[in-house]
Design a protein around this motif. Structure first.
Motif, mmCIF file in Angstrom:
data_model
loop_
_atom_site.group_PDB
_atom_site.id
_atom_site.type_symbol
_atom_site.label_atom_id
_atom_site.label_comp_id
_atom_site.label_asym_id
_atom_site.label_seq_id
_atom_site.Cartn_x
_atom_site.Cartn_y
_atom_site.Cartn_z
ATOM 1 N N ALA A 164 8.090 -4.354 -7.447
ATOM 2 C CA ALA A 164 7.797 -3.526 -6.278
ATOM 3 C C ALA A 164 8.790 -2.380 -6.141
ATOM 4 O O ALA A 164 8.400 -1.227 -5.924
ATOM 5 N N PHE A 165 10.085 -2.673 -6.276
ATOM 6 C CA PHE A 165 11.080 -1.625 -6.086
ATOM 7 C C PHE A 165 11.113 -0.636 -7.246
ATOM 8 O O PHE A 165 11.396 0.549 -7.033
ATOM 9 N N SER A 166 10.827 -1.071 -8.462
ATOM 10 C CA SER A 166 10.802 -0.129 -9.581
ATOM 11 C C SER A 166 9.679 0.883 -9.394
ATOM 12 O O SER A 166 9.860 2.088 -9.584
ATOM 13 N N GLY A 167 8.496 0.405 -8.996
ATOM 14 C CA GLY A 167 7.378 1.313 -8.802
ATOM 15 C C GLY A 167 7.498 2.147 -7.541
ATOM 16 O O GLY A 167 7.291 3.369 -7.557
ATOM 17 N N MET A 168 7.866 1.528 -6.426
ATOM 18 C CA MET A 168 7.907 2.232 -5.151
ATOM 19 C C MET A 168 9.099 3.179 -5.036
ATOM 20 O O MET A 168 8.991 4.246 -4.432
ATOM 21 N N PHE A 169 10.239 2.807 -5.619
ATOM 22 C CA PHE A 169 11.377 3.736 -5.570
ATOM 23 C C PHE A 169 11.114 4.930 -6.475
ATOM 24 O O PHE A 169 11.522 6.053 -6.157
ATOM 25 N N PHE A 170 10.417 4.712 -7.593
ATOM 26 C CA PHE A 170 10.032 5.836 -8.442
ATOM 27 C C PHE A 170 9.106 6.770 -7.658
ATOM 28 O O PHE A 170 9.238 7.996 -7.736
ATOM 29 N N LEU A 171 8.179 6.199 -6.897
ATOM 30 C CA LEU A 171 7.279 7.011 -6.080
ATOM 31 C C LEU A 171 8.063 7.781 -5.025
ATOM 32 O O LEU A 171 7.781 8.964 -4.766
ATOM 33 N N SER A 172 9.049 7.140 -4.409
ATOM 34 C CA SER A 172 9.889 7.833 -3.423
ATOM 35 C C SER A 172 10.644 8.995 -4.056
ATOM 36 O O SER A 172 10.729 10.087 -3.482
ATOM 37 N N LEU A 173 11.172 8.767 -5.246
ATOM 38 C CA LEU A 173 11.869 9.840 -5.960
ATOM 39 C C LEU A 173 10.917 10.980 -6.296
ATOM 40 O O LEU A 173 11.278 12.160 -6.188
ATOM 41 N N LEU A 174 9.714 10.625 -6.694
ATOM 42 C CA LEU A 174 8.716 11.633 -7.050
ATOM 43 C C LEU A 174 8.378 12.510 -5.847
ATOM 44 O O LEU A 174 8.321 13.748 -5.957
ATOM 45 N N ILE A 175 8.169 11.888 -4.695
ATOM 46 C CA ILE A 175 7.854 12.645 -3.480
ATOM 47 C C ILE A 175 9.051 13.486 -3.045
ATOM 48 O O ILE A 175 8.911 14.654 -2.649
ATOM 49 N N ALA A 176 10.247 12.904 -3.135
ATOM 50 C CA ALA A 176 11.456 13.639 -2.764
ATOM 51 C C ALA A 176 11.667 14.845 -3.675
ATOM 52 O O ALA A 176 12.135 15.902 -3.233
ATOM 53 N N GLY A 177 11.308 14.704 -4.949
ATOM 54 C CA GLY A 177 11.436 15.815 -5.892
ATOM 55 C C GLY A 177 10.460 16.938 -5.635
ATOM 56 O O GLY A 177 10.681 18.079 -6.064
ATOM 57 N N GLN A 178 9.367 16.639 -4.929
ATOM 58 C CA GLN A 178 8.376 17.659 -4.607
ATOM 59 C C GLN A 178 8.609 18.292 -3.235
ATOM 60 O O GLN A 178 8.072 19.361 -2.945
ATOM 61 N N THR A 179 9.401 17.643 -2.401
ATOM 62 C CA THR A 179 9.580 18.111 -1.024
ATOM 63 C C THR A 179 11.019 18.450 -0.659
ATOM 64 O O THR A 179 11.262 18.998 0.423
ATOM 65 N N ALA A 180 11.980 18.129 -1.539
ATOM 66 C CA ALA A 180 13.411 18.308 -1.246
ATOM 67 C C ALA A 180 13.824 17.535 -0.002
ATOM 68 O O ALA A 180 14.731 17.929 0.730
ATOM 69 N N ALA A 181 13.157 16.401 0.233
ATOM 70 C CA ALA A 181 13.417 15.611 1.439
ATOM 71 C C ALA A 181 14.813 15.009 1.444
ATOM 72 O O ALA A 181 15.366 14.746 2.518
ATOM 73 N N TRP A 182 15.374 14.750 0.265
ATOM 74 C CA TRP A 182 16.689 14.114 0.188
ATOM 75 C C TRP A 182 17.804 15.115 -0.115
ATOM 76 O O TRP A 182 18.937 14.719 -0.344
ATOM 77 N N CYS A 183 17.461 16.382 -0.107
ATOM 78 C CA CYS A 183 18.475 17.432 -0.307
ATOM 79 C C CYS A 183 18.561 18.199 1.013
ATOM 80 O O CYS A 183 17.795 19.135 1.259
#
Length: 290
Positions: A164-183
């Protein structure tokens, strides 16, 4: 075949595959090897740890899974994959689709391989092991099904949690990379709902709520001990972070969101960059010699 190529050229552009290099084929082969090795480990015997019939930590009842292995695996793999495909189609980029696909496949393969190796090597008993064992006092041995008892020896680490965490954290990273949500030092356009800091931030952590639910359910179902779930969750996070950063820029750095490359994956194999770096190295060597 020509019709397919013309369709791709029409939608994605005639240069849609200019980024592709034969080294990516090697990358896919390595990912395939990870999945193959995982299957081989699953077929190997599990270490049989001794147990005590009076051990209360393994005496819980056997219950049905709240989240099935099939559903968990499917969600962890196809959730990020579908989102990557959607993003790629909206941006008309085969590069995004490819890097999203190989990134999540590498993540899942690596996490699954490490998880299975640890499960089979450690052989920690699940909290419901004695229910699976069905101890017979007369013959002084377990009478449960061999497959059920073998599965009962695979408590550490939690496979559901790492999946669950490998797939869902990858998805979170993917979304963050498209939105700059974590920067947080990237400026956002004013008077725009899509620029909401909290909006995109919450969007990136939604997948983690699902992963957390899966992990907690393993404790509620008496499938794992607390340490198993923590280890599995951390394993999934680390694998997804490593595999994401191989193919995508760091979503925490402002330099990853330059206007010309915002949301774009890494171009791993580029002859021009190699030539430029080699020329720079030679110039530096010349300066040192003089």
């Amino acid at each position: 075949m020509s019709q397919l190529k013309s369709t791709i050229d029409h939608y994605f552009g005639v240069d849609a595959l200019d980024w592709f290099d034969r080294s990516y084929i090697t990358d896919w082969i390595v990912v395939g090897i990870l999945w193959f090795l995982t299957g081989a480990v699953k077929a190997s015997p599990v270490f049989e740890r001794e147990f005590d019939l009076e051990d209360l930590t393994i005496s819980h009842p056997q219950k049905e899974d709240q989240v099935s292995s099939f559903f968990n695996n499917t969600t962890a793999l196809f959730g990020p994959l579908i989102i990557a495909i959607i993003i790629g189609f909206f941006q008309r980029s085969l590069l995004i689709i490819h890097h999203g696909a190989i990134g999540i496949c590498a993540t899942r393969g690596l996490a699954e391989l490490i998880t299975e190796v640890l499960k089979h090597s450690v052989g920690r008993l699940r909290p419901d092991f004695l229910s699976r064992c069905q101890w017979d006092k007369v013959i002084q041995k377990c009478t449960g099904l061999d497959t059920t008892m073998a599965n009962g020896r695979k408590s550490f680490p939690s496979g559901h949690s790492s999946t669950a965490f490998s797939g869902m954290f990858f998805l979170s990273l993917l979304i963050a990379g498209q939105t700059a949500a974590w920067c947080f030092n990237i400026p956002k356009a004013p008077r725009c709902f899509k620029s909401s800091r909290m909006g995109v931030f919450v969007l990136t952590i939604l997948p983690l709520f699902w992963a957390t639910h899966v992990a907690v359910s393993r404790l509620q179902d008496y499938r794992h001990h607390t340490e198993d779930v923590i280890a599995g969750s951390l394993l999934g996070v680390v694998c997804s972070l490593l595999c994401y950063l191989i193919f995508w820029p760091n979503p925490f750095l402002a330099s990853s969101f330059h206007p010309e490359a915002f949301g774009q994956p890494r171009l791993l194999y580029r002859e021009t960059d190699y030539v430029r770096s080699r020329a720079t190295d030679l110039d530096l060597e010349g300066v040192v010699e003089h």
